[in-house]
Design a protein around this motif. Structure first.
Motif, mmCIF file in Angstrom:
data_model
loop_
_atom_site.group_PDB
_atom_site.id
_atom_site.type_symbol
_atom_site.label_atom_id
_atom_site.label_comp_id
_atom_site.label_asym_id
_atom_site.label_seq_id
_atom_site.Cartn_x
_atom_site.Cartn_y
_atom_site.Cartn_z
ATOM 1 N N SER A 152 0.819 -1.210 0.000
ATOM 2 C CA SER A 152 0.000 0.000 0.000
ATOM 3 C C SER A 152 0.854 1.261 0.000
ATOM 4 O O SER A 152 0.435 2.306 -0.516
ATOM 5 C CB SER A 152 -0.941 0.006 1.221
ATOM 6 O OG SER A 152 -0.197 0.128 2.425
ATOM 7 N N LYS A 153 2.048 1.189 0.575
ATOM 8 C CA LYS A 153 2.924 2.362 0.643
ATOM 9 C C LYS A 153 3.789 2.522 -0.599
ATOM 10 O O LYS A 153 4.085 3.654 -1.007
ATOM 11 C CB LYS A 153 3.834 2.262 1.873
ATOM 12 C CG LYS A 153 3.112 2.464 3.195
ATOM 13 C CD LYS A 153 4.080 2.399 4.359
ATOM 14 C CE LYS A 153 3.376 2.679 5.676
ATOM 15 N NZ LYS A 153 4.294 2.616 6.834
ATOM 16 N N MET A 227 17.135 -2.262 1.504
ATOM 17 C CA MET A 227 15.850 -2.872 1.836
ATOM 18 C C MET A 227 15.217 -2.245 3.072
ATOM 19 O O MET A 227 13.997 -2.165 3.196
ATOM 20 C CB MET A 227 16.019 -4.376 2.057
ATOM 21 C CG MET A 227 16.166 -5.194 0.800
ATOM 22 S SD MET A 227 16.147 -6.966 1.172
ATOM 23 C CE MET A 227 15.956 -7.627 -0.481
ATOM 24 N N GLN A 228 16.061 -1.792 4.010
ATOM 25 C CA GLN A 228 15.564 -1.263 5.276
ATOM 26 C C GLN A 228 14.960 0.135 5.125
ATOM 27 O O GLN A 228 14.134 0.556 5.936
ATOM 28 C CB GLN A 228 16.719 -1.240 6.284
ATOM 29 C CG GLN A 228 16.389 -0.710 7.660
ATOM 30 C CD GLN A 228 16.544 0.796 7.743
ATOM 31 O OE1 GLN A 228 17.294 1.393 6.970
ATOM 32 N NE2 GLN A 228 15.826 1.409 8.665
ATOM 33 N N GLN A 229 15.307 0.866 4.068
ATOM 34 C CA GLN A 229 14.877 2.254 3.929
ATOM 35 C C GLN A 229 13.367 2.373 3.702
ATOM 36 O O GLN A 229 12.767 1.550 3.013
ATOM 37 C CB GLN A 229 15.597 2.909 2.750
ATOM 38 C CG GLN A 229 17.075 3.155 2.995
ATOM 39 C CD GLN A 229 17.691 3.962 1.880
ATOM 40 O OE1 GLN A 229 18.197 5.042 2.103
ATOM 41 N NE2 GLN A 229 17.648 3.443 0.671
ATOM 42 N N LYS A 230 12.802 3.435 4.291
ATOM 43 C CA LYS A 230 11.394 3.761 4.076
ATOM 44 C C LYS A 230 11.329 4.790 2.950
ATOM 45 O O LYS A 230 11.414 5.988 3.181
ATOM 46 C CB LYS A 230 10.757 4.340 5.335
ATOM 47 C CG LYS A 230 10.335 3.355 6.408
ATOM 48 C CD LYS A 230 11.428 2.557 6.991
ATOM 49 C CE LYS A 230 10.961 1.772 8.225
ATOM 50 N NZ LYS A 230 12.100 1.139 8.892
ATOM 51 N N THR A 231 11.182 4.314 1.740
ATOM 52 C CA THR A 231 11.278 5.218 0.593
ATOM 53 C C THR A 231 10.110 6.194 0.489
ATOM 54 O O THR A 231 10.193 7.177 -0.256
ATOM 55 C CB THR A 231 11.351 4.411 -0.722
ATOM 56 O OG1 THR A 231 10.237 3.513 -0.789
ATOM 57 C CG2 THR A 231 12.643 3.601 -0.768
ATOM 58 N N ASP A 235 12.014 12.834 4.354
ATOM 59 C CA ASP A 235 12.992 13.492 5.231
ATOM 60 C C ASP A 235 14.313 12.739 5.309
ATOM 61 O O ASP A 235 15.179 13.076 6.108
ATOM 62 C CB ASP A 235 12.419 13.639 6.646
ATOM 63 C CG ASP A 235 12.054 12.302 7.271
ATOM 64 O OD1 ASP A 235 11.659 11.383 6.523
ATOM 65 O OD2 ASP A 235 12.168 12.169 8.505
ATOM 66 N N ILE A 236 14.487 11.708 4.490
ATOM 67 C CA ILE A 236 15.734 10.957 4.508
ATOM 68 C C ILE A 236 16.323 10.893 3.105
ATOM 69 O O ILE A 236 15.607 11.043 2.109
ATOM 70 C CB ILE A 236 15.541 9.518 5.051
ATOM 71 C CG1 ILE A 236 14.609 8.710 4.130
ATOM 72 C CG2 ILE A 236 15.019 9.533 6.473
ATOM 73 C CD1 ILE A 236 14.498 7.254 4.506
ATOM 74 N N ARG A 237 17.611 10.682 3.032
ATOM 75 C CA ARG A 237 18.301 10.538 1.748
ATOM 76 C C ARG A 237 18.208 9.081 1.330
ATOM 77 O O ARG A 237 18.751 8.192 1.993
ATOM 78 C CB ARG A 237 19.772 10.968 1.900
ATOM 79 C CG ARG A 237 20.686 10.593 0.739
ATOM 80 C CD ARG A 237 20.338 11.366 -0.543
ATOM 81 N NE ARG A 237 21.472 11.354 -1.478
ATOM 82 C CZ ARG A 237 21.743 10.355 -2.321
ATOM 83 N NH1 ARG A 237 20.957 9.278 -2.357
ATOM 84 N NH2 ARG A 237 22.790 10.435 -3.121
ATOM 85 N N VAL A 238 17.496 8.803 0.269
ATOM 86 C CA VAL A 238 17.289 7.432 -0.201
ATOM 87 C C VAL A 238 18.404 7.051 -1.171
ATOM 88 O O VAL A 238 18.717 7.815 -2.091
ATOM 89 C CB VAL A 238 15.918 7.291 -0.896
ATOM 90 C CG1 VAL A 238 15.746 5.900 -1.470
ATOM 91 C CG2 VAL A 238 14.797 7.604 0.084
ATOM 92 N N TYR A 239 19.000 5.893 -0.940
ATOM 93 C CA TYR A 239 20.042 5.414 -1.844
ATOM 94 C C TYR A 239 19.444 5.113 -3.219
ATOM 95 O O TYR A 239 18.363 4.550 -3.332
ATOM 96 C CB TYR A 239 20.696 4.144 -1.304
ATOM 97 C CG TYR A 239 21.356 4.315 0.039
ATOM 98 C CD1 TYR A 239 22.365 5.252 0.224
ATOM 99 C CD2 TYR A 239 20.976 3.536 1.136
ATOM 100 C CE1 TYR A 239 22.986 5.407 1.454
ATOM 101 C CE2 TYR A 239 21.586 3.681 2.372
ATOM 102 C CZ TYR A 239 22.585 4.619 2.530
ATOM 103 O OH TYR A 239 23.192 4.767 3.747
#
Length: 298
Positions: A152-153, A227-231, A235-239
């Motif tokens: 859903s996200k 895999m751990q990142q909340k894309t 507010d975060i830098r996504v690889y």
């Protein structure tokens, strides 16, 4: 294809995962900490494998070390079944046609192909496992609900987040570990004349683990972090991928950060491979006895 290879490989992989899972949780906790791209993970909370074990047990309880095990068991029942089944089935056909286990390039190519194929098919399960292990959980994640929430996200791409780092890691692991075990075992038994017993199989499993970790750890760190990142968060830098993750990690944390969790990875991978191959070899003996064969799929 030899169905026994798939069945025995899957069962052996699940048993090995059960025996080594707490160390795997420690490895993932160590890998995700220290990232300046995410404020929630910037702090260095854990100082090593033993400290991570003690901290998680005291703060979250012993069973927190098994967070996400249902995903791990499902992953090994699929990923483990596929990668070992594909490898040993094709290897059996190769041997039946006169091929030899001394052909290391062939074994590496076969291991890489089996690993990549299995990892691509099972990436969503792997991501659920990483999300469950990487932080403390206030409640147990249910498999279906977790898949629905992640979908859903982020949609299908959210489920397959980290697919290429995962495939690269699988290529490195399976292109090193499985061929190494087969090659070393052939060398010890057919060249040096050692008996094909549990001690020889133990030596082969430990050697395969060490080689696999040396080659695959940067890929494993990349897979875990991506895999751990909340894309869905802004507010975060996504690889942007494996090379972007490596560049940022080296720039912000140094080259050694790519090998974060290497010791717990070896502590986990060593027992994992020992349990797996010893169980798998027992299945090999059982298969020969049950089907009255003079050889097995191994």
């Amino acid at each position: 294809m030899h169905l026994e290879a798939f069945l025995y490989g899957g069962v052996s992989a699940v048993l090995a995962e059960l025996a080594s899972y707490p160390i795997d949780t420690c490895k993932i906790r160590l890998q995700v900490q220290g990232q300046v791209t995410d404020d929630a993970l910037t702090a260095i909370k854990y100082r090593g494998t033993l400290h991570t074990l003690m901290s998680v047990c005291s703060e979250e309880g012993f069973f927190s070390l098994y967070n996400g095990f249902r995903f791990a068991a499902l992953r090994q029942a699929t990923y483990g079944t596929l990668r070992f089944g594909i490898f040993f089935s094709i290897k059996r056909m190769w041997n039946d046609r006169g091929g030899t286990d001394k052909n290391l390039p062939f074994l590496i190519a076969l291991g890489t192909t089996a690993g990549v194929t299995a990892s691509i098919l099972t990436t969503p399960i792997d991501r659920m496992k990483v999300l469950s292990q990487s932080t403390a959980q206030t409640r147990k994640r249910k498999i279906v609900n977790t898949f629905k929430k992640t979908h859903s996200k982020g949609g299908i791409s959210g489920l397959y987040q980290g697919i290429w780092p995962n495939a690269k890691r699988a290529a490195a692991v399976n292109g090193a570990e499985i061929p190494c075990y087969v090659f070393v075992k052939d060398f010890l038994t057919n060249t040096l004349g050692l008996e094909d017993n549990m001690l020889t199989q133990f030596y082969c499993a430990v050697t395969a683990s060490a080689v696999g970790i040396c080659i695959s750890q940067p890929f494993d760190t990349a897979k875990t972090r991506i895999m751990q990142q909340k894309t869905h968060r802004t507010d975060i830098r996504v690889y942007e991928g494996f090379f972007d993750m490596c560049r940022l990690t080296i720039s912000n944390e140094g080259r050694r950060a790519l090998w974060k969790g290497a010791f717990p990875a070896w502590c986990r991978n060593g027992p994992w491979n020992i349990v797996f191959y010893l169980v798998m070899e027992r299945f090999r003996k059982f298969d020969q006895w049950a089907n009255q064969r003079d050889h097995s799929y191994f």
